[in-house]
Design a protein around this motif. Structure first.
Motif, PDB file in Angstrom:
ATOM      1  N   ASP A   1       0.817  -1.212   0.000  1.00 19.95           N
ATOM      2  CA  ASP A   1       0.000   0.000   0.000  1.00 19.95           C
ATOM      3  C   ASP A   1       0.853   1.266   0.000  1.00 19.95           C
ATOM      4  O   ASP A   1       0.597   2.210  -0.743  1.00 19.95           O
ATOM      5  CB  ASP A   1      -0.934   0.010   1.215  1.00 19.95           C
ATOM      6  CG  ASP A   1      -2.153  -0.876   0.998  1.00 19.95           C
ATOM      7  OD1 ASP A   1      -2.249  -1.479  -0.083  1.00 19.95           O
ATOM      8  OD2 ASP A   1      -2.997  -0.959   1.907  1.00 19.95           O
ATOM      9  N   ARG A   2       1.876   1.300   0.832  1.00 20.43           N
ATOM     10  CA  ARG A   2       2.673   2.529   0.934  1.00 20.43           C
ATOM     11  C   ARG A   2       3.472   2.772  -0.339  1.00 20.43           C
ATOM     12  O   ARG A   2       3.625   3.916  -0.769  1.00 20.43           O
ATOM     13  CB  ARG A   2       3.585   2.468   2.161  1.00 20.43           C
ATOM     14  CG  ARG A   2       2.798   2.364   3.448  1.00 20.43           C
ATOM     15  CD  ARG A   2       3.547   2.877   4.642  1.00 20.43           C
ATOM     16  NE  ARG A   2       2.732   2.721   5.856  1.00 20.43           N
ATOM     17  CZ  ARG A   2       2.892   3.426   6.949  1.00 20.43           C
ATOM     18  NH1 ARG A   2       3.819   4.355   7.003  1.00 20.43           N
ATOM     19  NH2 ARG A   2       2.131   3.223   8.006  1.00 20.43           N
ATOM     20  N   SER A   3       3.982   1.708  -0.939  1.00 19.07           N
ATOM     21  CA  SER A   3       4.678   1.867  -2.216  1.00 19.07           C
ATOM     22  C   SER A   3       3.696   2.323  -3.290  1.00 19.07           C
ATOM     23  O   SER A   3       4.021   3.173  -4.132  1.00 19.07           O
ATOM     24  CB  SER A   3       5.336   0.543  -2.621  1.00 19.07           C
ATOM     25  OG  SER A   3       6.368   0.201  -1.718  1.00 19.07           O
ATOM     26  N   GLN A   4       2.510   1.776  -3.263  1.00 16.49           N
ATOM     27  CA  GLN A   4       1.475   2.177  -4.222  1.00 16.49           C
ATOM     28  C   GLN A   4       1.127   3.653  -4.048  1.00 16.49           C
ATOM     29  O   GLN A   4       0.979   4.397  -5.024  1.00 16.49           O
ATOM     30  CB  GLN A   4       0.242   1.299  -4.007  1.00 16.49           C
ATOM     31  CG  GLN A   4      -0.808   1.380  -5.104  1.00 16.49           C
ATOM     32  CD  GLN A   4      -2.001   0.501  -4.775  1.00 16.49           C
ATOM     33  OE1 GLN A   4      -2.653   0.685  -3.750  1.00 16.49           O
ATOM     34  NE2 GLN A   4      -2.299  -0.452  -5.651  1.00 16.49           N
ATOM     35  N   GLU A   5       1.018   4.090  -2.789  1.00 11.78           N
ATOM     36  CA  GLU A   5       0.712   5.498  -2.521  1.00 11.78           C
ATOM     37  C   GLU A   5       1.830   6.413  -3.012  1.00 11.78           C
ATOM     38  O   GLU A   5       1.573   7.481  -3.577  1.00 11.78           O
ATOM     39  CB  GLU A   5       0.476   5.701  -1.016  1.00 11.78           C
ATOM     40  CG  GLU A   5      -0.817   5.077  -0.507  1.00 11.78           C
ATOM     41  CD  GLU A   5      -0.792   4.764   0.982  1.00 11.78           C
ATOM     42  OE1 GLU A   5       0.141   5.258   1.668  1.00 11.78           O
ATOM     43  OE2 GLU A   5      -1.668   4.027   1.456  1.00 11.78           O
ATOM     44  N   LEU A   6       3.072   5.986  -2.791  1.00  7.48           N
ATOM     45  CA  LEU A   6       4.208   6.785  -3.248  1.00  7.48           C
ATOM     46  C   LEU A   6       4.205   6.901  -4.776  1.00  7.48           C
ATOM     47  O   LEU A   6       4.380   7.995  -5.324  1.00  7.48           O
ATOM     48  CB  LEU A   6       5.517   6.151  -2.761  1.00  7.48           C
ATOM     49  CG  LEU A   6       6.804   6.785  -3.283  1.00  7.48           C
ATOM     50  CD1 LEU A   6       6.905   8.249  -2.872  1.00  7.48           C
ATOM     51  CD2 LEU A   6       8.024   5.992  -2.774  1.00  7.48           C
ATOM     52  N   TYR A   7       3.997   5.786  -5.451  1.00  8.41           N
ATOM     53  CA  TYR A   7       3.971   5.807  -6.924  1.00  8.41           C
ATOM     54  C   TYR A   7       2.821   6.684  -7.421  1.00  8.41           C
ATOM     55  O   TYR A   7       2.991   7.514  -8.313  1.00  8.41           O
ATOM     56  CB  TYR A   7       3.818   4.391  -7.466  1.00  8.41           C
ATOM     57  CG  TYR A   7       3.790   4.330  -8.977  1.00  8.41           C
ATOM     58  CD1 TYR A   7       4.955   4.186  -9.714  1.00  8.41           C
ATOM     59  CD2 TYR A   7       2.582   4.432  -9.678  1.00  8.41           C
ATOM     60  CE1 TYR A   7       4.934   4.143 -11.104  1.00  8.41           C
ATOM     61  CE2 TYR A   7       2.540   4.392 -11.060  1.00  8.41           C
ATOM     62  CZ  TYR A   7       3.720   4.248 -11.765  1.00  8.41           C
ATOM     63  OH  TYR A   7       3.690   4.218 -13.141  1.00  8.41           O
ATOM     64  N   PHE A   8       1.643   6.513  -6.820  1.00  7.10           N
ATOM     65  CA  PHE A   8       0.467   7.257  -7.290  1.00  7.10           C
ATOM     66  C   PHE A   8       0.629   8.751  -7.066  1.00  7.10           C
ATOM     67  O   PHE A   8       0.173   9.562  -7.872  1.00  7.10           O
ATOM     68  CB  PHE A   8      -0.785   6.749  -6.569  1.00  7.10           C
ATOM     69  CG  PHE A   8      -2.065   7.147  -7.233  1.00  7.10           C
ATOM     70  CD1 PHE A   8      -2.532   6.464  -8.339  1.00  7.10           C
ATOM     71  CD2 PHE A   8      -2.804   8.212  -6.767  1.00  7.10           C
ATOM     72  CE1 PHE A   8      -3.712   6.830  -8.959  1.00  7.10           C
ATOM     73  CE2 PHE A   8      -3.987   8.595  -7.371  1.00  7.10           C
ATOM     74  CZ  PHE A   8      -4.440   7.895  -8.479  1.00  7.10           C
ATOM     75  N   SER A   9       1.310   9.131  -5.970  1.00  8.82           N
ATOM     76  CA  SER A   9       1.513  10.549  -5.703  1.00  8.82           C
ATOM     77  C   SER A   9       2.418  11.193  -6.749  1.00  8.82           C
ATOM     78  O   SER A   9       2.343  12.393  -6.992  1.00  8.82           O
ATOM     79  CB  SER A   9       2.114  10.746  -4.305  1.00  8.82           C
ATOM     80  OG  SER A   9       3.447  10.278  -4.265  1.00  8.82           O
ATOM     81  N   CYS A  10       3.306  10.382  -7.361  1.00 11.21           N
ATOM     82  CA  CYS A  10       4.212  10.907  -8.401  1.00 11.21           C
ATOM     83  C   CYS A  10       3.633  10.770  -9.807  1.00 11.21           C
ATOM     84  O   CYS A  10       4.157  11.380 -10.746  1.00 11.21           O
ATOM     85  CB  CYS A  10       5.552  10.173  -8.348  1.00 11.21           C
ATOM     86  SG  CYS A  10       6.510  10.491  -6.859  1.00 11.21           S
TER      87      CYS A  10
END
Length: 922
Positions: free
Chosen positions: A869-878
């Motif tokens: 989830d946190r990696s997904q959030e980081l990718y989506f924010s960029c």
């Protein structure tokens, strides 16, 4: 290619689009009351669980695999709502919604403190959500305040009512940087004196259950000065509009010392004027009032007890069924439930909310709003009178928190204990008031004002802030001893408030954790009263608790619950010192020789000593180690030290001397006594070290008993967290030997195990277990090596290939790897590599993305249940502010887009919907 700003799938939907309507003739529902408005309110709250002596929550086994229930519910609810997913039909991420931006919500102050301490990212998302809702809804934020520690307000005395409101307001203001417009009452429990206190403290509205209304009518006007009252006592009140509730003139507390309140000009006729005489009943224009919203009862119940929350279409349909077709210009459909419903009680339903807020509700033309905003557009045109004393979870007024009413019962179990428990705590509260007033006036100009403003210290316990607080309230310059007593008195009052937390009565039995917890607060208040005033109230308190019958045979009554579960958990300075002393044997002290195996111990027959102060923190205690001497002789280890303990809460302090002997394994013998001077301490140290030279554990223990007395502490006396850490350390060598033994067994019998699986026969249990342990051990070691070598591309690739081999082997042998720490290690490594890929301009892109993709693949192959989830959030924010703009630029400039395609394919691997852009790039 479409511009990034126009691409589908961005975070949320702009709910302010109504403001930008191209049709100037269309009314704006955010500025003019028109159409259907929807408010979903979440009451987010957790019972307090901290140890009153440690100011921290200790491990709770029932919450496993998490540390405690706060952490578990945070993982299931509070964080998912801050990063709620909107998914497509393939389960890919198309949007991340901060549900707090669209939910009306209150979060208990004690829970907010926990969030701030344990997940500042989510804490900041909540604050940001309120700011954004303020911007969207013209200054009216989604957050409302809560009475501080969830006490039942109608059962509180007058002073406690005001302190609860003032602490709740101050906590809210310190976090959200604005005054609260509304306040959530614990269990929505209310009576008219509570309303009066709320009005005098400037609260504009509250939210209640429809069953709490008695009757309503249109507000009187010149044309209709005496409108007809409508009885709605059976929950028949129309919840689609706000109501104005006027305080009855007979409630005037003009002579009360609490009645002086400063209200801002906007409060106007809400102010209660001080008066010393009864005046005739005034007209409505001069009566103080508070506005009330009643949530829709049937829909709110369905949210809690049916499956309506599992589908946003069903939720919207259910809400839509409450829309009234009577041509009124505006109406509000408001629902309220425990915030933990969204994700904890009903897993995954934060996604339902996210889609409903951003897609389903706007599609139906509904405006998502909050109570304060709707009130600003549509002030009440109806008046309501309430039933005398009510709450949302008890059909008998507030008897659930004081009587054997049957609510919250456990089948055959009674609640006869509730009334005696309430009476005992009321008695204790009143005795503590006497102590506080008698001794508080020695230190404080106004003891009760000091209590009301003590929230400033609770929010910031830095020495500078405490000094500033004391200087503002002190009657004279306080000595160090007087400062300690002043803080003890205030803490006594804080615990006197905490002991009325509603959870203690909510369920069926006094010995449950909730009942035990409020008794722990009472015990701490009793102790502090004894420290300051020398009064001994515990014996009488126990006598009153003995009248409260328990449903559990081993307890019999509340007095035994106190003796068995509360008194045994009380903590002294000696226990804190013993905790530190035993733990010190495994800590890296100054000057300690580190041996070659790196396990943090010193070689045999070595001495470690220093006399320079060494400081650390044990929960809410500062430990100043003024002298320390450690000596190892064969299997024996002896540490002797002099320390000063200081409580961060009350500034109490003690100088203590400790001696701890480790006999090896699990055996410890620790003694503590007060420091009686340098000479005495030197003699103690000299005698103990001399006794160790005889290499006799029995002799050393005998000397310790002669010097310190019979009281001794062992590993069992450590606080749970440290005890478990030391148990793992002490087991480490044995477990390592077993891991090596199982690994050898696995290697020796590899062919045999493969033969069984090749012929589809179950392998012998002993060999199968050996395989699982050996592969788990190998996997952990490889992950640790990968952590160390993550910055070395070739080494890390080799470790990833090794992990792939382990995963393949485990699959062939049908082994399930049991390494909980491996899951966390993999998640952190993937997040670290992803951040480096997206933000490190000096990185080697091709090598970095290759490593990352391989690591994600192998993480899933290892079948450890990883969550990205946190990696997904980081990718989506960029994705929208970096990756897609770079793609656009590359296409526009005719550059090679291979790198950008790789980045988008990485998004696919992280289950982010990037198919549209991959198709655009060809």
């Amino acid at each position: 290619m479409t511009s990034a700003a126009e691409l589908p799938g961005q975070t949320g939907i702009n709910l302010t689009s109504q403001e930008n309507s191209t049709n100037a003739n269309m009314p704006n529902p955010l500025m003019t009351a028109t159409g259907v408005y929807v408010t979903v309110h979440g009451h987010f709250y957790q019972p307090p669980r901290e140890n009153p002596y440690l100011d921290a929550i200790e491990r709770q086994p029932g919450a496993a695999p998490f540390h405690d229930w706060n952490e578990r519910i945070h993982h299931e609810c509070y964080r998912p709502n801050a990063f709620a997913r909107v998914l497509n039909d393939r389960g890919e991420l198309v949007g991340i919604v901060n549900n707090y931006e669209f939910l009306s919500f209150n979060i208990g102050p004690t829970l907010m403190s926990w969030l701030e301490r344990h997940d500042v990212e989510v804490y900041q998302r909540i604050l940001e959500a309120d700011r954004k809702s303020c911007q969207r809804l013209h200054g009216h934020g989604n957050a409302i305040a809560q009475v501080y520690n969830h006490i039942i307000m109608p059962l509180a005395n007058e002073r406690d009512k005001y302190t609860q409101i003032r602490w709740g307001k101050a906590d809210f203001r310190s976090r959200f940087k604005r005054d609260p417009e509304g306040m959530w009452l614990a269990e929505t429990a209310v009576d008219y004196p509570t309303l009066e206190a709320l009005v005098k403290e400037g609260i504009r509205f509250i939210v209640l259950a429809p069953s709490q209304a008695q009757r309503c009518r249109l507000l009187p006007t010149k044309e209709n000065p005496h409108p007809e009252w409508h009885e709605v006592g059976g929950s028949q009140i129309d919840p689609t509009r706000p109501y104005r509730c006027y305080l009855k003139p007979t409630l005037s507390t003009a002579s009360s010392p609490l009645s002086t309140v400063s209200l801002s000009p906007r409060d106007g006729n809400r102010e209660i004027e001080n008066s010393t005489s009864q005046s005739p009943i005034p007209d409505h224009q001069s009566l103080p009032y508070i506005d009330i919203f009643f949530y829709d009862g049937p829909i709110s119940r369905d949210m809690g007890f049916s499956d309506v929350l599992y589908n946003s279409g069903h939720l919207a349909g259910r809400i839509g069924s409450a829309v009234r077709g009577d041509r009124r210009p505006a109406q509000l459909i408001c629902v309220a439930t425990d915030g933990e419903t969204f994700g904890h009680h009903k897993g995954g339903t934060e996604k339902t909310l996210a889609y409903a807020f951003t897609k389903e509700f706007p599609h139906r033309g509904w405006t998502v709003t909050n109570f304060a905003h709707y009130l600003s557009l549509n002030p009440p045109t109806w008046e309501v009178e309430l039933k005398p004393v009510t709450a949302w979870s008890c059909a008998h007024g507030v008897d659930r928190w004081q009587d054997n009413c049957g609510c919250g019962g456990g089948g055959e179990w009674h609640q006869l204990w509730r009334r005696p428990l309430r009476n005992a705590l009321n008695w204790l509260r009143d005795r503590l008031i006497e102590v506080y007033e008698e001794h508080g006036r020695q230190f404080f100009c106004d003891p009760w004002q000091a209590r009301d403003e003590y929230i400033e210290v609770i929010l910031d316990r830095s020495p500078h802030n405490i000094h500033r607080f004391l200087e503002r309230h002190q009657t004279h310059k306080l000595t160090n001893a007087e400062q300690v007593d002043a803080l003890r008195l205030l803490e006594m009052q804080r615990h006197a408030l905490l002991m009325f937390t509603s959870c203690g009565w909510f369920f069926e039995e006094i010995s449950r954790p909730e009942g035990t917890q409020i008794l722990r607060y009472a015990a701490r208040a009793l102790e502090l009263a004894g420290d300051v005033a020398g009064v001994q109230l515990e014996k009488e308190f126990l006598k009153r608790l003995a009248i409260a019958p328990s449903n559990v045979d081993i307890f019999k009554h509340g007095g035994e619950v106190y003796r068995q579960l509360v008194a045994t958990s009380q903590i002294t300075f000696k226990q804190v010192a013993a905790h530190h002393a035993i733990a010190s044997l495994f800590n890296n002290h100054k000057g300690e020789t580190r041996n070659g195996n790196g396990n943090g111990t010193s070689p045999n027959n070595c001495t470690v000593k220093y006399s320079h102060p060494y400081q650390k923190r044990v929960y809410c205690y500062n430990v100043h180690e003024l002298d320390y001497h450690l000596q190892r002789l064969g299997a024996l280890t002896l540490a002797v030290g002099h320390l000063k303990l200081i409580s961060e809460i009350t500034w109490e302090s003690e100088h203590l001397v400790f001696a701890v002997l480790h006999l090896g394994g699990w055996d410890f013998h620790c003694c503590i006594q007060p420091f009686e001077g340098r000479r005495t301490y030197s003699q103690i140290k000299e005698k103990l070290l001399a006794s160790l030279q005889k290499a006799s554990a029995a002799n050393t223990i005998l000397v310790m008993m002669q010097l310190f007395g019979d009281q001794a502490f062992s590993l069992e006396n450590l606080f749970a967290e440290e005890r478990h850490r030391l148990m793992r350390l002490l087991s480490q060598e044995t477990l390592s030997r077993l891991d090596q033994l199982y690994t050898q067994t696995y290697r020796d019998n590899y062919g045999v195990i493969m033969a069984f699986h090749r012929d589809e026969l179950p392998a012998p249990q002993e060999l199968q277990v050996a395989a699982e342990i050996a592969l788990s051990y190998r996997c952990v070691n490889t992950l640790r090596a990968l952590e160390q070598d993550i910055s070395e591309p070739q080494s890390s690739i080799n470790h990833i290939l090794e992990l792939r081999a382990i995963a393949s082997e485990a699959k062939h042998l049908r082994c399930r790897l049991n390494i909980p720490e491996g899951k966390q290690m993999l998640e952190q490594l993937i997040l670290r590599l992803l951040w480096q890929l997206l933000h490190d301009a000096n990185g080697t892109f091709d090598a970095d993305i290759q490593r990352l993709e391989r690591l994600i693949d192998v993480a899933y192959q290892l079948n450890l249940g990883i969550c990205l989830d946190r990696s997904q959030e980081l990718y989506f924010s960029c994705l929208y502010n970096k990756i897609l703009p770079q793609c656009q630029t590359a296409i526009a400039n005719g550059e090679d887009v291979i790198k950008h395609r790789q980045l988008l394919k990485l998004g696919q691997k992280l289950a982010v919907d990037v198919g549209y852009w991959l198709d655009q790039m060809g």
